[in-house]
Scaffold this active site. Structure first.
Site, PDB file in Angstrom:
ATOM      1  N   TYR A 120     -10.417   3.926  -0.119  1.00 61.63           N
ATOM      2  CA  TYR A 120      -9.996   4.214  -1.598  1.00 61.63           C
ATOM      3  C   TYR A 120     -10.795   5.213  -2.337  1.00 61.63           C
ATOM      4  CZ  TYR A 120      -9.032   3.053  -6.399  1.00 61.63           C
ATOM      5  OH  TYR A 120      -8.353   3.061  -7.727  1.00 61.63           O
ATOM      6  N   LYS A 175     -10.201   8.691  -4.122  1.00 60.69           N
ATOM      7  CA  LYS A 175     -10.455   9.304  -5.607  1.00 60.69           C
ATOM      8  C   LYS A 175     -11.513  10.342  -5.753  1.00 60.69           C
ATOM      9  CE  LYS A 175      -7.409   6.596  -7.580  1.00 60.69           C
ATOM     10  NZ  LYS A 175      -6.405   6.901  -8.401  1.00 60.69           N
TER      11      LYS A 175
HETATM   12  N1  LIG Z   1      -6.907  -1.237 -12.181  1.00 63.82           N
HETATM   13  C1  LIG Z   1      -7.850  -0.748 -12.155  1.00 63.82           C
HETATM   14  O1  LIG Z   1      -9.127  -1.403 -11.785  1.00 63.82           O
HETATM   15  C2  LIG Z   1      -8.082   0.899 -11.795  1.00 63.82           C
HETATM   16  C3  LIG Z   1      -9.122   1.056 -11.811  1.00 63.82           C
HETATM   17  C4  LIG Z   1      -9.357   2.461 -11.649  1.00 63.82           C
HETATM   18  C5  LIG Z   1      -8.366   3.457 -11.461  1.00 63.82           C
HETATM   19  N2  LIG Z   1      -7.040   2.820 -11.403  1.00 63.82           N
HETATM   20  C6  LIG Z   1      -5.938   3.705 -10.829  1.00 63.82           C
HETATM   21  O2  LIG Z   1      -5.039   3.635 -11.971  1.00 63.82           O
HETATM   22  C7  LIG Z   1      -3.687   4.026 -11.424  1.00 63.82           C
HETATM   23  C8  LIG Z   1      -2.503   2.798 -11.929  1.00 63.82           C
HETATM   24  O3  LIG Z   1      -3.022   1.564 -11.125  1.00 63.82           O
HETATM   25  P1  LIG Z   1      -2.731   0.208 -12.242  1.00 63.82           P
HETATM   26  O4  LIG Z   1      -4.243  -0.608 -12.112  1.00 63.82           O
HETATM   27  O5  LIG Z   1      -1.990   0.361 -13.267  1.00 63.82           O
HETATM   28  O6  LIG Z   1      -1.902  -0.651 -10.881  1.00 63.82           O
HETATM   29  P2  LIG Z   1      -0.746  -1.375 -10.717  1.00 63.82           P
HETATM   30  O7  LIG Z   1      -0.664  -2.417 -11.928  1.00 63.82           O
HETATM   31  O8  LIG Z   1      -0.645  -1.942  -9.422  1.00 63.82           O
HETATM   32  O9  LIG Z   1       0.530  -0.279 -11.077  1.00 63.82           O
HETATM   33  C9  LIG Z   1       0.532   0.665  -9.956  1.00 63.82           C
HETATM   34  C10 LIG Z   1       1.826   1.571 -10.054  1.00 63.82           C
HETATM   35  O10 LIG Z   1       1.804   2.579  -9.230  1.00 63.82           O
HETATM   36  C11 LIG Z   1       3.089   2.434  -8.736  1.00 63.82           C
HETATM   37  N3  LIG Z   1       3.274   3.130  -7.233  1.00 63.82           N
HETATM   38  C12 LIG Z   1       2.290   2.212  -6.127  1.00 63.82           C
HETATM   39  N4  LIG Z   1       2.687   3.081  -5.006  1.00 63.82           N
HETATM   40  C13 LIG Z   1       3.512   3.920  -5.330  1.00 63.82           C
HETATM   41  C14 LIG Z   1       4.188   5.173  -4.670  1.00 63.82           C
HETATM   42  N5  LIG Z   1       4.318   5.177  -3.520  1.00 63.82           N
HETATM   43  N6  LIG Z   1       5.229   5.959  -5.387  1.00 63.82           N
HETATM   44  C15 LIG Z   1       5.355   5.826  -6.817  1.00 63.82           C
HETATM   45  N7  LIG Z   1       4.608   4.811  -7.391  1.00 63.82           N
HETATM   46  C16 LIG Z   1       3.800   4.096  -6.700  1.00 63.82           C
HETATM   47  C17 LIG Z   1       3.729   0.968  -8.806  1.00 63.82           C
HETATM   48  O11 LIG Z   1       5.110   1.170  -8.958  1.00 63.82           O
HETATM   49  P3  LIG Z   1       5.990   0.576  -7.847  1.00 63.82           P
HETATM   50  O12 LIG Z   1       5.453  -0.315  -7.039  1.00 63.82           O
HETATM   51  O13 LIG Z   1       7.320   0.209  -8.534  1.00 63.82           O
HETATM   52  O14 LIG Z   1       6.419   1.957  -7.032  1.00 63.82           O
HETATM   53  C18 LIG Z   1       3.008   0.617 -10.133  1.00 63.82           C
HETATM   54  O15 LIG Z   1       4.001   1.289 -11.242  1.00 63.82           O
HETATM   55  C19 LIG Z   1      -3.946   3.910 -10.055  1.00 63.82           C
HETATM   56  O16 LIG Z   1      -4.008   5.242  -9.659  1.00 63.82           O
HETATM   57  C20 LIG Z   1      -5.120   3.336  -9.491  1.00 63.82           C
HETATM   58  O17 LIG Z   1      -5.896   4.068  -8.509  1.00 63.82           O
HETATM   59  C21 LIG Z   1      -6.942   1.653 -11.503  1.00 63.82           C
END
Ligand SMILES: NC(=O)c1ccc[n+]([C@@H]2O[C@H](COP(=O)([O-])OP(=O)(O)OC[C@H]3O[C@@H](n4cnc5c(N)ncnc54)[C@H](OP(=O)(O)O)[C@@H]3O)[C@@H](O)[C@H]2O)c1
Length: 277
Positions: A171, A175
């Site tokens: 991961y 990033k």
């Molecule tokens: N949560 C944290 O602590 C955190 C921290 C730093 C960065 N981030 C980043 O923030 C971003 C969003 O994450 P989140 O925390 O909101 O997670 P989340 O609640 O799991 O949401 C992830 C979203 O990405 C979509 N997704 C996953 N795989 C996909 C694919 N192959 N094609 C298209 N859509 C896809 C999912 O929708 P579907 O399943 O419907 O496709 C969902 O809408 C990510 O890039 C993550 O790395 C998160």
């Protein structure tokens, strides 16, 4: 729009968001809707997209703004290059060649295994989604932006792309790749009006992130956030929409955003837990 952002410069802008069916992407779509933008919501789950689209309509209606309010949900798996190459032909006429802001948000983490124990399939899913998907989407829109002479790409990176941690090697590698790619791109378009932003969140208690990491184990997923107040998806959405709403001459290059009790990927204080000891 709320005074936090000042006057909305986002009225009638066309925004395309990946991963808009839940978590940060969904919160971002709703906030753009409230700011008077038109939004293309994309992700793999059609039914979840439809729920978020309804919430965008509600947010737009309650804003009282007469602009914006156009929404379209499109299923898109960013890890599939075919899906990306067919996306442009599926856009509604109001968005075809008219996307102003691309939010590359889709991403995921799988597991906490150490190097040597990581399933090759999971390595591929993380790289295909977080890196190749983001690159594919950027390549699809950057040429349009260059021809038009403007546009804004907002990449959702992570603190994991600034500082690596054990149990997160793949991961973190994805990033770090996002950060390198984004930094090179920003330098390539420095002589244009195109803006390139990377938002780097710390711990966010989003809908699916931790649950996906722990493969559906809710207890383990919740433990990550226990004892401290993590960021919410809305906190990060505000940062994204704030960056998009800056005047055209202002480029938020990078923004690292933590909960107050976090200072690095593993540098987390849990004051509520300490009190209960
Ligand atoms: N949560 C944290 O602590 C955190 C921290 C730093 C960065 N981030 C980043 O923030 C971003 C969003 O994450 P989140 O925390 O909101 O997670 P989340 O609640 O799991 O949401 C992830 C979203 O990405 C979509 N997704 C996953 N795989 C996909 C694919 N192959 N094609 C298209 N859509 C896809 C999912 O929708 P579907 O399943 O419907 O496709 C969902 O809408 C990510 O890039 C993550 O790395 C998160």
């Amino acid at each position: 729009m709320s005074s936090l952002f000042g006057p909305s410069r986002l009225q009638d802008k066309v925004v395309l968001i990946t991963g808009a069916s839940g978590g940060i992407g969904a919160a971002t779509a709703i906030l753009f809707a409230r700011a008077g933008a038109n939004v293309i919501l994309t992700a793999r789950r059609a039914s979840a997209l439809s729920t978020i689209q309804s919430r965008c309509v509600e947010a737009h209606n309650s804003s009282g703004l007469e602009c914006g309010g156009l929404f379209q949900s499109l299923t898109l798996d960013v890890s599939k290059s075919n899906d990306i190459s067919h996306l442009a032909s599926r856009l509604p006429s109001w968005a075809k060649d008219k996307v102003d802001i691309l939010v590359n948000n889709a991403g995921l983490v799988l597991g906490v295994e150490k190097v040597g124990e990581i399933e090759e399939e999971e390595v591929n899913v993380m790289i295909d989604t977080n890196v190749k998907g983001l690159i594919g989407m950027t390549q699809l829109f950057i040429n349009q932006f260059k021809q038009r002479g403007s546009g804004h790409i907002i990449q959702i990176g992570s603190v994991a792309g600034v500082e690596a941690y054990p149990g997160g090697s793949i991961y973190c590698a994805t990033k770090y790749a996002v950060r390198a790619f984004t930094s090179a791109l920003r330098k390539e378009v420095v002589d244009t009006k195109i803006r390139i932003t990377e938002i780097q969140p710390g711990l966010v208690a989003s809908e699916g992130f931790s649950l996906t990491r722990f493969r559906g184990d809710q207890q383990k997923a919740d433990q990550v956030y226990s004892g401290l107040q993590p960021l919410s998806s809305e906190d990060v959405a505000e940062e994204i929409v704030w960056a998009a709403n800056r005047p055209a001459h202002v480029q938020i290059a990078e923004s690292l955003i933590f909960p107050t009790n976090q200072a690095g990927p593993r540098d987390v204080a849990r004051p509520l837990l300490d009190q209960s000891k």
